[in-house]
Enzyme design. Structure first.
Site, PDB file in Angstrom:
ATOM      1  N   HIS A 165       1.286   2.061   4.085  1.00 59.94           N
ATOM      2  CA  HIS A 165       0.607   3.709   3.951  1.00 59.94           C
ATOM      3  C   HIS A 165       0.629   3.501   5.579  1.00 59.94           C
ATOM      4  O   HIS A 165       1.047   3.005   6.447  1.00 59.94           O
ATOM      5  CB  HIS A 165      -1.699   2.340   4.240  1.00 59.94           C
ATOM      6  CG  HIS A 165      -2.043   4.224   3.919  1.00 59.94           C
ATOM      7  ND1 HIS A 165      -2.440   4.511   4.996  1.00 59.94           N
ATOM      8  CD2 HIS A 165      -2.399   3.688   2.640  1.00 59.94           C
ATOM      9  CE1 HIS A 165      -3.499   4.935   4.601  1.00 59.94           C
ATOM     10  NE2 HIS A 165      -3.694   5.257   3.418  1.00 59.94           N
ATOM     11  N   ASP A 225       0.761  -1.324  -0.331  1.00 58.12           N
ATOM     12  CA  ASP A 225       0.182   0.089   0.026  1.00 58.12           C
ATOM     13  C   ASP A 225       0.446   1.037  -0.256  1.00 58.12           C
ATOM     14  O   ASP A 225       1.826   1.727   1.251  1.00 58.12           O
ATOM     15  CB  ASP A 225      -0.824  -0.684   1.451  1.00 58.12           C
ATOM     16  CG  ASP A 225      -2.089   1.319   1.087  1.00 58.12           C
ATOM     17  OD1 ASP A 225      -2.045   1.709   0.277  1.00 58.12           O
ATOM     18  OD2 ASP A 225      -2.728   0.457   1.671  1.00 58.12           O
ATOM     19  N   ASP A 226       0.881   2.198  -1.372  1.00 54.94           N
ATOM     20  CA  ASP A 226       1.632   3.499  -0.704  1.00 54.94           C
ATOM     21  C   ASP A 226       2.947   3.535  -1.591  1.00 54.94           C
ATOM     22  O   ASP A 226       3.384   4.419  -1.298  1.00 54.94           O
ATOM     23  CB  ASP A 226       1.417   4.158   0.233  1.00 54.94           C
ATOM     24  CG  ASP A 226      -0.408   4.871   0.327  1.00 54.94           C
ATOM     25  OD1 ASP A 226      -0.805   4.600  -0.418  1.00 54.94           O
ATOM     26  OD2 ASP A 226      -0.734   5.415   1.240  1.00 54.94           O
ATOM     27  N   LYS A 263      -5.549  -6.049   4.115  1.00 57.14           N
ATOM     28  CA  LYS A 263      -6.415  -5.085   3.092  1.00 57.14           C
ATOM     29  C   LYS A 263      -7.558  -5.658   2.309  1.00 57.14           C
ATOM     30  O   LYS A 263      -6.716  -5.703   1.423  1.00 57.14           O
ATOM     31  CB  LYS A 263      -5.562  -3.691   3.242  1.00 57.14           C
ATOM     32  CG  LYS A 263      -6.371  -2.605   2.847  1.00 57.14           C
ATOM     33  CD  LYS A 263      -5.070  -1.158   2.682  1.00 57.14           C
ATOM     34  CE  LYS A 263      -6.194  -0.465   1.937  1.00 57.14           C
ATOM     35  NZ  LYS A 263      -5.893   1.886   1.792  1.00 57.14           N
ATOM     36  N   HIS A 287      -9.908  -3.411   1.227  1.00 61.78           N
ATOM     37  CA  HIS A 287     -11.425  -1.517   2.051  1.00 61.78           C
ATOM     38  C   HIS A 287     -11.376  -1.611   0.302  1.00 61.78           C
ATOM     39  O   HIS A 287     -11.593  -0.866  -0.859  1.00 61.78           O
ATOM     40  CB  HIS A 287      -9.840  -1.187   1.159  1.00 61.78           C
ATOM     41  CG  HIS A 287     -10.331   0.878   1.011  1.00 61.78           C
ATOM     42  ND1 HIS A 287      -9.150   1.986   0.937  1.00 61.78           N
ATOM     43  CD2 HIS A 287     -11.279   1.289   1.880  1.00 61.78           C
ATOM     44  CE1 HIS A 287     -10.144   2.743   1.390  1.00 61.78           C
ATOM     45  NE2 HIS A 287     -10.813   2.359   2.443  1.00 61.78           N
ATOM     46  N   ARG A 302      -7.623  -2.172  -6.107  1.00 62.32           N
ATOM     47  CA  ARG A 302      -7.620  -3.122  -5.863  1.00 62.32           C
ATOM     48  C   ARG A 302      -8.752  -3.609  -6.718  1.00 62.32           C
ATOM     49  O   ARG A 302      -8.746  -4.905  -6.555  1.00 62.32           O
ATOM     50  CB  ARG A 302      -8.127  -3.276  -4.141  1.00 62.32           C
ATOM     51  CG  ARG A 302      -6.666  -3.059  -3.694  1.00 62.32           C
ATOM     52  CD  ARG A 302      -7.550  -2.053  -2.107  1.00 62.32           C
ATOM     53  NE  ARG A 302      -5.976  -1.466  -1.862  1.00 62.32           N
ATOM     54  CZ  ARG A 302      -4.838  -2.386  -1.176  1.00 62.32           C
ATOM     55  NH1 ARG A 302      -5.364  -3.533  -1.120  1.00 62.32           N
ATOM     56  NH2 ARG A 302      -3.731  -1.317  -1.128  1.00 62.32           N
ATOM     57  N   CYS A 318      -5.999   3.598  -3.782  1.00 56.67           N
ATOM     58  CA  CYS A 318      -5.997   2.422  -3.592  1.00 56.67           C
ATOM     59  C   CYS A 318      -7.251   1.079  -3.308  1.00 56.67           C
ATOM     60  O   CYS A 318      -7.383   0.656  -4.762  1.00 56.67           O
ATOM     61  CB  CYS A 318      -5.768   1.654  -1.825  1.00 56.67           C
ATOM     62  SG  CYS A 318      -7.359   2.654  -0.825  1.00 56.67           S
ATOM     63  N   LYS A 326       0.509   9.735  -5.409  1.00 60.91           N
ATOM     64  CA  LYS A 326      -0.640   9.352  -5.226  1.00 60.91           C
ATOM     65  C   LYS A 326      -1.480  10.105  -5.303  1.00 60.91           C
ATOM     66  O   LYS A 326      -1.731  11.395  -4.610  1.00 60.91           O
ATOM     67  CB  LYS A 326      -0.756   8.531  -3.522  1.00 60.91           C
ATOM     68  CG  LYS A 326      -1.876   8.226  -2.910  1.00 60.91           C
ATOM     69  CD  LYS A 326      -2.290   7.779  -1.455  1.00 60.91           C
ATOM     70  CE  LYS A 326      -3.614   7.609  -0.296  1.00 60.91           C
ATOM     71  NZ  LYS A 326      -3.570   6.683   0.605  1.00 60.91           N
ATOM     72  N   ASP A 379      -0.185  -0.616  -4.937  1.00 61.77           N
ATOM     73  CA  ASP A 379      -1.858  -0.149  -4.984  1.00 61.77           C
ATOM     74  C   ASP A 379      -1.983   0.966  -6.321  1.00 61.77           C
ATOM     75  O   ASP A 379      -2.156   0.885  -7.385  1.00 61.77           O
ATOM     76  CB  ASP A 379      -2.687  -0.363  -4.191  1.00 61.77           C
ATOM     77  CG  ASP A 379      -2.463   0.612  -3.279  1.00 61.77           C
ATOM     78  OD1 ASP A 379      -1.274   0.762  -3.300  1.00 61.77           O
ATOM     79  OD2 ASP A 379      -3.209   0.724  -2.217  1.00 61.77           O
ATOM     80  N   ASN A 380      -0.263   1.861  -5.532  1.00 56.94           N
ATOM     81  CA  ASN A 380      -0.494   3.162  -6.482  1.00 56.94           C
ATOM     82  C   ASN A 380       0.532   3.914  -5.912  1.00 56.94           C
ATOM     83  O   ASN A 380       1.757   3.110  -4.975  1.00 56.94           O
ATOM     84  CB  ASN A 380      -0.861   4.718  -5.953  1.00 56.94           C
ATOM     85  CG  ASN A 380      -1.764   4.180  -4.215  1.00 56.94           C
ATOM     86  OD1 ASN A 380      -2.910   3.561  -3.548  1.00 56.94           O
ATOM     87  ND2 ASN A 380      -1.137   4.965  -3.743  1.00 56.94           N
TER      88      ASN A 380
END
Length: 771
Positions: free
Chosen positions: A238, A47-48, A143, A145, A89, A85, A413, A348-349
């Site tokens: 994240h 994540d991130d 995660k 989300h 996903r 995110c 992001k 994810d990003n």
């Protein structure tokens, strides 16, 4: 009498049925099995994480496990994802553009339009559902989300939880972020777990890896042949940035030279690896208003020391992810299955700029986006530097490190510039390499996040069906890149792609990219487009829009057509409409009585009782005792009432700054305790504590907890997991109440003076900034 049809119990039976077993012939239904030697599939989603944050993409952070996977596999150096995110996903797991799936942004919105539906429809199967249908075991950890925040509670129908989307087992956090030391709500399969305390050495990244390994071991103990799909979605890296002390220690002093030197070194490593064409330039520091980064040498010495510490914590997070990936690959090797396991590692990003120019030790106060934020608001509550990275301090790094994370690309992001959408991508499959389906090395071809699902299906020897359980399926947008994996010279299989995120737009076609950096409230017209030839200018420095107006017009028209076709509209504007919530949620602001033994109330449900309003909490005690009466929140912000040594105390954690007020003795016997909060101008609450009608305490007003705080939900008779008051936690841990508590009743009052429609818009902006 019922007129429902009655099915013949023997209809379709392949054997023969007589009156006795002796006169009959048995038959068994066939079992769905994958193709012979179908590979296991592991997708590790971070994540991130920015493009340059792992060794195979130029990082100095030691990632030996990923280094080995990349050396024996393929690196996609021109892989693109979504800038946030939930959309990323949704695209990864379905192979469809995220707006079509209903994820125009993160799953913290409900403005009432198709692109923001936040539910994966039945005619859009996930990769897990398709693999499960083919005979795979399917597991998800970490995660999720992909369920709206308002649907993350135990009363929800769970239609969009992992088990309803194709996974056999799930363990993790449904929301977008959490504490890595004290996760606010862990879910196993379909049930939130009721946890009072975590062990002192608990760490979430270790925990989800343990769970993943356990799932794989259990499968092999019961079935020696069944392939599995494991979706391992880290909450790291994240914010809030939290890492184990021993991991942080390994990175002490590594970032003292600052982000400018770090970018140059990482870019040099990328050039040496041949990632970019000759002549590629490293852009100047991000300088756009509100996104700019100062020169490291311009910072004061104490700033440099503090900022370097933040990056040490971030590096420790990346380091720990690699360590845990090593534990998983060691397990696969011990089972003799590593060679026939496809492992995908990506993000994810891109890296984030949400920490602001100076970072923060008060995560939730930094990310309050409110049009009436008072001048005395503190976005960085001063904390002991030694707490940075630990369970007591919720921190994020300054955006200069986010810029370095995205080396060599611009912005962050949330943006459709490369810094938001170009991330590392590693694919390893030793068995596939041996049989010629993979040729090792980097790939410069453009590929997109929607391509992952069709690629993995094809590598598994499976074909996506046109219907499922009688329902015709939506056509996918992704295109398998298996030819690119096998042949480094093969052209990209994905020549054109639109993108949109909170008004930022882009359109890619055959190496040219049209892109905007949209300023909220400004027109969506052709004047904001910039044009880049990313074949020769991958870092998006030289804007060709003025030189090639016809191409701008052509690609902008293509974006418009794609946007209508994919459900992108309506675009966000200054109206605040994006902040709207389903009117049915108004019921969540009714009075609520919680009885002893009630599991912790979920975060979003809890927030509806107190956010941006006055409120009162009535606590009825049948017999006094010691312990916490009610708590709401954690080390990032919250409040609690507790009794200790026969005295009642009100604790208020103001985004990390603790205030404790003595409310006097609480004698034996029954009592009615009333905590009232009056919302005042300047986003403040004024509290009073009353016992049996007697006013006991009226502390000074404090800033309200808004945005994503309080992050942990309401607990009755205990302060679960991350405490509101750390000193109290050190003395008594979760401190269960020892008397007899009858009930705790919340009575939401009128919205505060800063709460109307303008505030609703600010809250949604805050959610977008978080994710």
């Amino acid at each position: 009498m019922s007129t429902a049809p009655r099915r013949d119990p023997y209809e379709g039976f392949a054997g023969r049925v007589g009156r006795t077993f002796a006169e009959s012939e048995p038959a068994w239904p066939s079992r769905t099995t994958p193709p012979a030697k179908a590979p296991n599939i592991v997708v590790v989603l971070v994540d991130d994480m920015g493009f340059s944050d792992i060794g195979p993409f130029g990082s100095e952070i030691p990632t030996p496990v990923l280094d080995g996977l990349a050396d024996d596999g393929v690196r996609l150096t021109n892989y693109h994802t979504m800038p946030l995110c939930s959309p990323a996903r949704a695209a990864l797991l379905t192979g469809l553009n995220p707006h079509r799936v209903g994820y125009a942004m993160v799953a913290n919105a409900d403005p009432g339009f198709p692109g923001y539906g936040m539910e994966v429809a039945d005619d859009i199967p996930t990769l897990a559902e398709l693999l499960h249908d083919a005979g795979y075991a399917t597991y998800a950890v970490g995660k999720w989300h992909l369920v709206r925040d308002s649907a993350s509670n135990a009363a929800n129908d769970r239609v969009n939880w992992p088990l309803q989307k194709g996974f056999d087992q799930y363990y993790g956090v449904l929301e977008g972020l959490t504490s890595l030391f004290h996760p606010h709500q862990l879910v196993r399969d379909n049930s939130p777990l009721d946890i009072d305390e975590f062990a002192d050495d608990y760490y979430y990244t270790d925990d989800i890896t343990d769970q993943a390994i356990s799932m794989v071991k259990a499968l092999r103990a019961h079935d020696p042949d069944k392939p599995f799909f494991l979706y391992l979605a880290h909450n790291a890296v994240h914010g809030p940035l939290q890492a184990k002390a021993e991991d942080i220690a390994r990175h002490r002093g590594r970032y003292d030279e600052g982000w400018d030197v770090l970018r140059e070194r990482r870019f040099a490593a990328q050039l040496a690896a041949g990632f970019f064409p000759p002549g590629t330039e490293l852009p100047a520091r991000n300088s756009e208003a509100g996104l700019d980064v100062p020169a490291w040498d311009s910072l004061a010495e104490d700033q440099q020391r503090l900022y370097a510490r933040y990056m040490e914590v971030y590096a420790a997070l990346v380091d720990n992810i690699d360590q845990n990936l090593g534990r998983l690959t060691d397990t696969l090797a011990a089972l003799g299955e590593l060679d026939n396991t496809i492992i995908v590692f990506t993000s994810d990003n891109g890296g984030t700029g949400e920490g602001g120019p100076e970072g923060t030790r008060s995560y939730f106060s930094r990310f309050v986006h409110h049009p009436r934020l008072p001048g005395d608001w503190d976005p960085d509550v001063d904390r002991d530097p030694e707490l940075i990275g630990g369970p007591r301090s919720l921190v994020h790094y300054p955006r200069g490190w986010g810029m370095a994370s995205n080396t060599p690309f611009r912005l962050y992001k949330g943006h459709t510039y490369a810094g938001g959408v170009r991330v590392p991508f590693v694919l390893s499959w030793p068995e596939g390499t041996r049989d010629g389906r993979l040729a090792t090395g980097p790939r410069p071809q453009y590929q997109y996040v929607t391509d992952i699902a069709p690629t993995l299906l094809e590598l598994a020897g499976l074909t996506r069906p046109e219907s499922r359980r009688g329902v015709p399926l939506q056509e996918p947008d992704g295109i398998s890149f298996t030819p690119v994996l096998a042949d480094p010279a093969h052209t990209s299989t994905h020549p054109e792609q639109y993108c949109e995120m909170t008004g930022n737009r882009s359109h890619y076609r055959d190496g040219r990219k049209l892109v905007t950096l949209h300023r909220p409230g400004t027109p969506y017209d052709d004047t904001e487009w910039a044009l880049y030839d990313i074949r020769t200018d991958p870092t998006e420095i030289h804007d060709l829009a003025a030189e090639q107006p016809e191409l701008v017009k052509e690609l902008s028209a293509a974006w418009e057509e794609a946007a209508w076709r994919n459900g992108v509209f309506p675009l966000p504007d200054h109206s605040g409409a994006l902040a709207r919530r389903n009117p049915a949620e108004q019921r969540l602001a009714r009075p609520l009585t919680l009885l002893p033994g009630t599991p912790e109330l979920e975060r979003y449900r809890s927030s509806r009782l107190v956010s941006l309003r006055s409120f009162a909490i009535e606590v009825l005690v049948d017999e006094s005792g010691e312990g916490v009466l009610v708590s709401h929140g954690d080390q990032g912000g919250g409040y609690s009432l507790y009794t200790e040594n026969g005295r009642l105390t009100f604790a208020y954690n103001e985004y990390g700054r603790l205030h404790e007020t003595d409310a006097g003795p609480l004698t034996a016997g029954p009592h009615e305790i009333l905590l009232t909060a009056t919302a005042e101008e300047g986003l403040r609450w004024r509290f009073t504590v009353t016992v049996d009608g007697e006013r006991r305490a009226a502390p000074d007003s404090v800033h309200q907890l808004i945005g994503m705080a309080p992050f942990q939900g309401i607990s009755v008779g205990v302060d679960r997991k991350s405490p509101v008051s750390w000193p109290l936690f050190e003395r008594h841990r979760s401190f269960r109440f020892t008397g007899r508590l009858r009930s705790v009743t919340y009575r939401p009052g009128a919205p505060g003076p800063d709460a109307p429609e303008t505030v609703a818009a600010a809250l949604k902006e805050a959610a977008a900034a978080f994710e």
